[in-house]
Design an enzyme around this catalytic site. Structure first.
Site, PDB file in Angstrom:
ATOM      1  N   GLU A  21       6.506  -6.765   1.995  1.00  0.00           N
ATOM      2  CA  GLU A  21       7.122  -8.010   1.967  1.00  0.00           C
ATOM      3  C   GLU A  21       7.653  -8.075   3.314  1.00  0.00           C
ATOM      4  O   GLU A  21       7.349  -9.320   4.029  1.00  0.00           O
ATOM      5  CB  GLU A  21       8.034  -8.248   0.987  1.00  0.00           C
ATOM      6  N   ARG A  72      12.799  -8.974  -0.988  1.00  0.00           N
ATOM      7  CA  ARG A  72      12.823  -7.630  -0.262  1.00  0.00           C
ATOM      8  C   ARG A  72      12.689  -7.881   1.212  1.00  0.00           C
ATOM      9  O   ARG A  72      12.731  -7.011   2.110  1.00  0.00           O
ATOM     10  CB  ARG A  72      11.527  -6.847  -0.968  1.00  0.00           C
ATOM     11  N   LYS A 123      -8.506   4.012 -12.395  1.00  0.00           N
ATOM     12  CA  LYS A 123      -7.971   3.135 -13.264  1.00  0.00           C
ATOM     13  C   LYS A 123      -8.740   2.721 -14.426  1.00  0.00           C
ATOM     14  O   LYS A 123     -10.098   2.400 -14.327  1.00  0.00           O
ATOM     15  CB  LYS A 123      -7.640   1.930 -12.344  1.00  0.00           C
TER      16      LYS A 123
END
Length: 619
Positions: A358, A386, A273
């Site tokens: 979640e 979710r 990244k």
């Protein structure tokens, strides 16, 4: 850079691709430096994006990205380079992928871990229609930690679908055994010679099961000597990698080889990244979503520090943890966004990041509550969607003691419709045993967090993204009486019942109309006594909320009025019945008529509104 479309890219010679990558990376840095936006993830996918559009015939071949943080280079190379400066701004490009924006955006998503499922659906659709089409899913940035991704992998491998899944692994450094030799071996194992031998041997040995099984075990043994042992092959995928995701030559060669192999394939690449911009490489979290900065130094522009609701939650959580050693904090991979950095440092043994999971987060919390702990789940409003079954089945049905700290409630600005918390009042208030707090400012938010924590059962405190109004917070927290609102301004004719942080707008409108304003504080339970009082003393009731009107706080008031046979006319003001585009929170609220001027306009247009005539005093 003169490339406008992937077709232009595919006209290049392979030796020119590195230049394309360098120019794309610099353009991305220069553009985001001026306007802000997601940076580090996109810098890590420049070579992969270039290689994919070079090898595959997009958009006919389907390219499905997971979320959109890593897809800025994709936008640059698919005809949107000249519009990138408008990204996340009103009327500009979406910060995520959006089907209505480009034919190259084959699937839109702002939440993670959907790419494999969507790509599998596309692959099956292509097979059903007898289309010769490649389908590629790119999953990364932690998205493979979600159960949904593994559900899709399991399904894809079982049905032998023609799909290529690319794991963009940017959470580890490239280990010593990944380099020129490893790249060569991967290219060799995916090359036409080995592939044809595998395919031919499989066909030849189909009628001799014992020999076929022996050959399969022999191949796995040989591959285990030169390639990483992987659980993906056990799921039915042809595995290749890991390879250096910043080596454009190896990427192109490997993708070309994998393109010739049929069935489910899995390519593991390792990227960094922030690649190519030193400040982002050193601080990828800081530069994940960044404000405008100096591209020559990486110094991020300073902004006036205004205390946010997330800051309020962060400090309250640590203060509460000092008072109660049973407090446990849980987050589904949103430590920074949900304000848990300080807590994770001060109370590491009581902090649990369960990854992008979640559903697991809520049932994990339920299990802790079963045995005497007090879990606080810090979660965005849209991410809680979710885990709705777990909210009902695992917590509410069992009446367990779990607290939800719901961030990003209401409109979220530049992140747009995928992250707008428009529905939590509606989907929470229909759940039995739930208590829903709606603070109007930072001070009330702190007190409500304290009150919700001390209240048994399922409690939820929902608060918006960004800064408050500067309300001073008390260090000594106070309990908010359960289900009790308060009148904050007395007037005549119209009573505005405000739920949450639109209270300043309600007060602004009341000044113009001479109206009463009540801070309702709770969506469930409602302050029925206050509603009775206001309906009896006013000609018109107006409910106000930063939630969709359908099923929201206003609907709760309507239901109560109907049940009590109270006939006072009522107007419900809230978010509209459609998805809103990205833009500033203030502008979006104004567009929805939820600023002071819009509230005045809506009330004035009502046939039930009777203007209050102010009596002038005579001498």
């Amino acid at each position: 850079m003169t490339l406008d479309q992937p077709a232009d890219l595919r006209a290049c010679e392979e030796h020119q691709l590195q230049q394309v990558c360098d120019e794309t990376r610099q353009f991305l840095i220069d553009t985001v430096a001026k306007i802000g936006g997601h940076l580090a993830a996109g810098l890590g996918t420049v070579e992969l994006t270039t290689a994919l559009h070079y090898v595959f015939n997009t958009p006919e071949d389907r390219l499905v990205w997971d979320i959109g943080h890593q897809a800025y280079p994709h936008k640059i190379l698919t005809g949107r380079r000249d519009q990138l400066h408008t990204i996340r701004q009103p009327g500009g490009l979406s910060g995520f992928l959006k089907r209505s924006e480009s034919e190259y955006d084959t699937f839109g998503a702002g939440h993670s871990s959907t790419s494999i499922s969507a790509a599998l659906g596309m692959a099956v659709a292509a097979a059903q229609q007898d289309l010769d089409r490649e389908v590629v899913a790119v999953i990364g940035d932690g998205a493979l930690t979600a159960g949904m991704a593994f559900e899709a992998l399991n399904n894809a491998g079982d049905m032998d679908a023609n799909i290529l899944v690319i794991l963009n692994d940017n959470d580890m450094s490239i280990s010593p055994n990944v380099g020129a030799l490893k790249n060569y071996l991967t290219r060799l194992m995916t090359g036409p010679t080995v592939s044809s031998v595998r395919k031919g041997a499989k066909k030849a040995l189909e009628g001799i099961p014992p020999v076929r099984d022996y050959a399969r075990r022999w191949e796995e043994h040989i591959k285990g000597m030169v390639l990483p042992s992987t659980f993906f092959e056990e799921m039915g995928f042809y595995y290749a990698g890991p390879i250096d995701g910043h080596d454009i030559d190896t990427l192109v060669a490997t993708l070309k080889n994998l393109k010739e192999i049929e069935g489910p394939r899995f390519l593991h690449i390792v990227t960094k990244k922030g690649k190519g911009f030193e400040p982002a490489e050193g601080a990828p979290i800081t530069y994940h979503g960044v404000a405008p900065f100096d591209p020559s130094t990486g110094v991020i522009g300073k902004k006036t520090k205004v205390r946010s609701y997330t800051d309020v939650f962060s400090d309250w959580l640590c203060d509460m943890a000092a008072l109660d050693d049973k407090l446990i904090a849980i987050t589904p991979a949103m430590r920074e966004g949900s304000g848990l950095v300080r807590f994770s440092e001060e109370y590491p043994e009581r902090y649990f990041d369960v990854a992008i999971a979640e559903q697991h987060a809520l049932t994990f919390a339920a299990g802790m509550a079963c045995d005497g702990q007090k879990p606080v789940v810090a979660i965005y409003s849209t991410f809680l969607q979710r885990a709705y079954d777990q909210l009902i089945h695992d917590i509410s049905v069992q009446d367990l003691d779990v607290m939800l700290a719901i961030d990003r409630a209401g409109l979220v600005g530049a992140d747009g419709s995928t992250h707008a918390g428009m529905f939590d009042f509606s989907y929470l208030r229909c759940v039995p045993n739930a208590i829903i707090y709606a603070p109007s400012d930072e001070a009330e938010c702190r007190d409500m967090l304290f009150s919700a924590y001390r209240q048994p059962g399922l409690t939820a405190v929902r608060y918006p993204r960004g800064a408050g109004i500067g309300a001073p917070e008390r260090h000594q927290m106070q309990t908010v009486p359960l289900g009790k609102g308060e009148v904050v301004k007395r007037g005549n004719g119209v009573a505005i019942l405000s739920f949450g942080t639109l209270l300043p707008a309600a007060l602004g409108a009341a000044e113009k109309l001479g109206a009463t304003v009540a801070n309702m504080r709770f969506v469930k339970p409602l302050d029925e006594a206050l509603i009775n009082e206001l309906s009896a003393s006013h000609d018109l009731l107006v409910t106000l909320e930063e939630n969709v009107v359908a099923g929201g706080a206003g609907s709760a008031v309507n239901e109560y009025l109907a049940a009590a046979q109270i006939t006072t006319p009522t107007i419900n003001l809230g978010l509209p019945d459609y998805f809103l585009d990205h833009g500033s929170q203030a502008q979006l609220l104004a567009d929805c008529g939820l600023d002071a001027a819009g509230i005045v306009s809506s009330i004035s247009a009502s046939p039930f509104y009777q203007p209050v005539i102010k009596q002038s005093s005579s001498l």
